[in-house]
Scaffold this motif. Structure first.
Motif, mmCIF file in Angstrom:
data_model
loop_
_atom_site.group_PDB
_atom_site.id
_atom_site.type_symbol
_atom_site.label_atom_id
_atom_site.label_comp_id
_atom_site.label_asym_id
_atom_site.label_seq_id
_atom_site.Cartn_x
_atom_site.Cartn_y
_atom_site.Cartn_z
ATOM 1 N N MET A 1 0.852 -1.194 0.000
ATOM 2 C CA MET A 1 0.000 0.000 0.000
ATOM 3 C C MET A 1 0.877 1.229 0.000
ATOM 4 O O MET A 1 1.565 1.515 0.977
ATOM 5 C CB MET A 1 -0.904 -0.014 1.238
ATOM 6 N N ALA B 1 0.576 -5.342 5.090
ATOM 7 C CA ALA B 1 -0.238 -5.594 6.273
ATOM 8 C C ALA B 1 -1.300 -6.630 5.947
ATOM 9 O O ALA B 1 -1.939 -7.170 6.814
ATOM 10 C CB ALA B 1 -0.893 -4.305 6.734
ATOM 11 N N LEU B 2 -1.509 -6.875 4.671
ATOM 12 C CA LEU B 2 -2.506 -7.852 4.255
ATOM 13 C C LEU B 2 -1.836 -9.211 4.156
ATOM 14 O O LEU B 2 -1.206 -9.525 3.175
ATOM 15 C CB LEU B 2 -3.106 -7.470 2.902
ATOM 16 N N LEU C 1 -8.561 -11.000 12.167
ATOM 17 C CA LEU C 1 -8.870 -10.653 10.776
ATOM 18 C C LEU C 1 -8.980 -11.904 9.920
ATOM 19 O O LEU C 1 -9.832 -12.024 9.052
ATOM 20 C CB LEU C 1 -7.767 -9.755 10.203
ATOM 21 N N ARG D 1 -2.070 -1.580 12.062
ATOM 22 C CA ARG D 1 -0.883 -2.425 12.057
ATOM 23 C C ARG D 1 0.380 -1.631 11.811
ATOM 24 O O ARG D 1 1.427 -1.940 12.369
ATOM 25 C CB ARG D 1 -1.038 -3.530 11.015
ATOM 26 N N ASP E 1 -9.795 -3.612 6.013
ATOM 27 C CA ASP E 1 -8.422 -3.573 5.498
ATOM 28 C C ASP E 1 -7.726 -2.292 5.934
ATOM 29 O O ASP E 1 -6.543 -2.298 6.285
ATOM 30 C CB ASP E 1 -8.417 -3.672 3.972
ATOM 31 N N LYS F 1 3.282 -7.938 7.564
ATOM 32 C CA LYS F 1 3.539 -7.214 8.803
ATOM 33 C C LYS F 1 2.737 -7.849 9.929
ATOM 34 O O LYS F 1 1.608 -8.252 9.693
ATOM 35 C CB LYS F 1 3.122 -5.745 8.634
ATOM 36 N N PRO F 2 3.215 -7.987 11.125
ATOM 37 C CA PRO F 2 4.530 -7.514 11.563
ATOM 38 C C PRO F 2 5.622 -8.517 11.201
ATOM 39 O O PRO F 2 5.410 -9.708 11.267
ATOM 40 C CB PRO F 2 4.356 -7.472 13.075
ATOM 41 N N GLU G 1 -3.100 -12.359 4.292
ATOM 42 C CA GLU G 1 -3.837 -13.564 3.946
ATOM 43 C C GLU G 1 -3.168 -14.330 2.814
ATOM 44 O O GLU G 1 -2.552 -13.739 1.930
ATOM 45 C CB GLU G 1 -5.264 -13.201 3.540
ATOM 46 N N ALA H 1 -6.892 -2.566 9.455
ATOM 47 C CA ALA H 1 -5.752 -3.472 9.563
ATOM 48 C C ALA H 1 -4.471 -2.730 9.222
ATOM 49 O O ALA H 1 -3.476 -2.812 9.939
ATOM 50 C CB ALA H 1 -5.945 -4.650 8.624
ATOM 51 N N HIS H 2 -4.548 -1.988 8.118
ATOM 52 C CA HIS H 2 -3.358 -1.267 7.685
ATOM 53 C C HIS H 2 -3.016 -0.144 8.655
ATOM 54 O O HIS H 2 -1.893 -0.028 9.123
ATOM 55 C CB HIS H 2 -3.578 -0.707 6.285
#
Lengths: 223, 493
Positions: free
Chosen positions: A53, A80-81, B320, B276, B269, A101-102, A83, B272-273
């Motif tokens: 991002m 950060a995603l 999540l 996080r 999301d 992340k992390p 999945e 989350a972003h």
């Protein structure tokens, strides 16, 4: 290695840059997607660390653009995603590795260095050598100081992974991904148990231990 | 064939059209009955009435003038009135005893051999009306002038006995014409009822299959949506009928849900972003600070704080992850899989850990299995269950991972341990997020392990069951048996 880090978060970027520089790499920073693409096209980097991002242009679009230009620089995607399907999406877009992340810096460093070596245009190897350890990938045999060592298939793959990254830190997560193909982190110390069994086989009878635990990071096969 | 028939009867429209056909048949039968009574019965009553009057008249003659005169009159009346009046025949018989006690008299009834035994007359040729001792019905045969084809006709008669002499008078009339006319009407009505039923059946099947197809589209949509595919819509025929309007509303509703889902996912999301990133920064900064600080106590505190931040991030990620699983987004990624391979890999991974913990580990695989699954998710679920078993089972215990076929060909994966187990009243609760039993509060963990297993089971439309292990309810260490029961694998989706 010369590494470009594309990350909009200044603190994270600085942290990564500092760490990579301490490990002996040359690091450039780009704060947004447009700048990152421009820099990646302009100079010849050995590896790219790319946040997913980003302002102005997101990481995947940057990566696709780069790949459509025929650029094969290895890319580690940070996001950060975390999945699994998003990992797959990232890898399909042309990423070589994915870190969610992390992450700990050692994980990042281990992966970047592994990636850099992977891009070396070395021919397919059939034999690996690390110190006095020798591995024949075709005959599936392992020798230390000329002495045969019998390994279980999984132990063989574990050692192979460590030998391919000999001298470098390999994290538990990396081992789980590469040796077991699992993309989740177990709560227990399962990997440690496997490592200690491997260690018993390759180190016990010899004077100098080769397989070292790096506290808080992972393992390293000392050459 | 039988199954499809059964399905047909479950169809609302088919049932409705069958009811309509049945109602039509019943009302036709009522009309038929009315026509029957209005024509046949009243005609027959008239015939009966005429015969009654004639008998009354002849009785008077008998009583006033005696049997000989009556016999003469009967003889006159019984004389044939010409061959053409076949349908109008009236039969007379009169028998009496003369002074010598001999039977005298006679009549114009056809010869006995032409009679059909009343017992042998088939029911559909029976003449309706009141049965009494005085009425008789019979069939007789005549040969028509135009040809030699024999015609069986029906007649109806009345008997009068004169007491104390014992003389008998019998009058009968041909009713074949009345009966034939009524039978013609009856036949026509019966055929129309049969046709109505057949037409009802055919149109019922046609309309119901049309209706069933449209309903099937709705059901398919509901299944798809439940499986996580929010992009599906009901095809519309733009006819504006009730189903079409329903389709329009459903589609609009799904559009709305889809919009909300996208918004929610985006928000999720973003959170989350957004959350996080600062947490990661915190984690990173603490670690960096830790590596710079010389003071041992401070360094330890910083590392621990950094680890806590990392733990927080992992918990966040776990939540999540479960949320995404529950949204069913990955259901289309399920592929045919041999679970025994998954279990062998897991066993291979955890066997050494069990050995180190002083636990017996056994993997039992019975039979061949295929399930529709995501290898990574199933592996993680089994891994969570095995890790729990290792964590809670005291040294010297045993862990058994078992794969077997249960009722109706479903595959069951079970992980059984000899640990303290989970009390029956807590078994549903522990599947919820962040629920940890008092006894395990001291153990590391986030309370998300079983919630994730539950979410994975849900995604696979599998059942997640917790029950007592081998120890039994009463024992100190009942053990825990955690089972995932996967639906039977179907080749076509």
């Amino acid at each position: 290695m010369r590494i470009l880090v594309v990350e909009d978060d200044d603190v994270a970027a600085e942290y990564v840059r500092k760490g990579l520089m301490e490990a002996g790499h040359v690091v450039d920073l780009a704060g947004d997607g447009e700048l990152g693409l421009e820099m990646a096209k302009a100079a010849d980097y050995d590896a790219l660390v790319l946040d997913r991002m980003l302002p102005k242009r997101d990481g995947l679009s940057l990566l696709k653009e780069l790949r459509s230009d025929g650029d094969t620089t290895p890319v580690l995607i940070l996001s950060a995603l975390g999945e699994v399907d998003q990992k797959v999406e990232g890898l399909r877009a042309g990423g070589d590795d994915y870190l969610s992340k992390p992450y700990s810096f050692t994980e990042l460093l281990a992966r970047v260095e592994a990636m850099g070596r992977r891009s070396d245009p070395t021919a397919a190897v059939t034999k690996l050598k690390a110190g006095d350890l020798e591995m024949d990938l075709l005959a599936r045999t392992v020798k230390r100081e000329g002495q045969n060592i019998l390994l279980q298939p999984r132990e063989f793959r574990l050692l192979e992974c460590l030998m391919r990254h000999a001298g470098k830190v390999v994290t538990r997560t990396m081992l789980l991904e590469k040796v077991w193909d699992y993309h989740f982190d177990p709560q227990t110390n399962v990997i440690d148990v496997h490592i200690s069994r491997l260690r018993a086989k390759i180190d016990k009878e010899f004077d100098t231990p080769m397989l070292h635990t790096v506290r808080g990071a992972g393992y390293r096969l000392q050459v | 064939m039988f199954a499809s028939l059964k399905r047909l009867f479950k169809n609302t429209i088919f049932r409705l059209s069958m009811i309509a056909a049945a109602l039509f048949a019943v009302s036709s039968l009522i009309v038929l009955g009315y026509i029957y009574f209005a024509t046949v019965v009243s005609d027959l009553n008239r015939v009966d009435k005429t015969m009654e009057l004639e008998i009354d008249e002849l009785t008077k003659i008998y009583e006033t003038l005696g049997p000989v005169v009556l016999n003469q009159i009967i003889f006159d009346r019984a004389l044939p009135k010409g061959a053409s009046n076949v349908g109008n025949n009236t039969f007379y018989v009169f028998e009496y005893y003369d002074e010598e006690g001999n039977v005298n008299g006679g009549g114009n009834l056809p010869a006995k051999r032409f009679f059909t035994d009343p017992e042998k007359i088939p029911f559909w040729r029976k003449i309706p009306g009141l049965k009494s001792e005085k009425t008789r019905e019979f069939e007789y045969a005549v040969t028509t002038i135009s040809g030699d084809n024999k015609q069986t006709r029906r007649a109806r008669g009345r008997l009068k006995e004169f007491l104390p002499s014992g003389a008998k008078l019998f009058i009968a009339r041909d009713v074949e014409n009345i009966m034939a006319a009524s039978e013609k009407v009856t036949r026509a009505l019966l055929i129309s009822v049969a046709m109505a039923i057949i037409l009802g059946l055919v149109s019922g099947i046609y309309m119901s299959s049309r209706f069933a197809r449209r309903i099937a589209a709705f059901n398919k949509l509901a299944t798809d949506v439940r499986a996580g595919d929010l992009k599906q819509r009901v095809p519309r025929d733009e006819s504006g009928d009730e189903l079409d309007v329903l389709a329009e509303h459903l589609n609009a509703m799904l559009d709305h849900i889809d919009t909300l889902m996208v918004a929610m996912r985006y928000a999720g999301d973003s959170i989350a972003h957004d959350l996080r990133s600062p947490l990661t920064r915190l984690h990173t900064r603490l670690a960096t600070a830790g590596s710079e600080v010389k003071n041992k106590v401070a360094r330890k505190a910083l590392y621990e704080a950094s680890n806590d931040a990392g733990e927080l991030l992992r918990t966040f990620e776990g939540v999540l992850r479960i949320a995404r699983l529950e949204a069913g987004e990955r259901r289309e990624m399920l592929v045919p899989l041999d679970p025994s391979v998954v279990l062998e890999d897991i066993a291979e991974l955890y066997e050494p850990s069990c050995e180190d913990a002083g636990l017996d580990f056994a993997l039992e695989i019975e039979g061949k299995h295929t399930i529709r699954a995501d290898r990574g998710l199933v592996s993680q679920a089994i891994s969570n269950l095995v890790e729990n078993a290792i964590k809670y089972t005291p040294s010297g215990g045993a862990i058994t991972v078992r794969l077997r076929k249960i009722r109706s060909g479903r595959s069951e994966i079970s992980i059984t341990d000899t640990g303290p187990g989970i009390p029956p009243n807590e078994r549903d609760r522990v599947k919820e997020r962040f629920v940890r039993l008092e006894e395990s509060r001291t153990e590391p963990g986030s309370g998300l392990g079983l919630a994730l297993v539950d979410a994975v089971a849900d995604l696979h439309q599998a059942k997640f069951e917790l029950s007592d292990g081998p120890g039994g309810e009463e024992s100190q260490m009942p053990g825990l048996r955690a089972a995932l029961i996967f639906p039977r694998y179907k080749r076509t989706k």
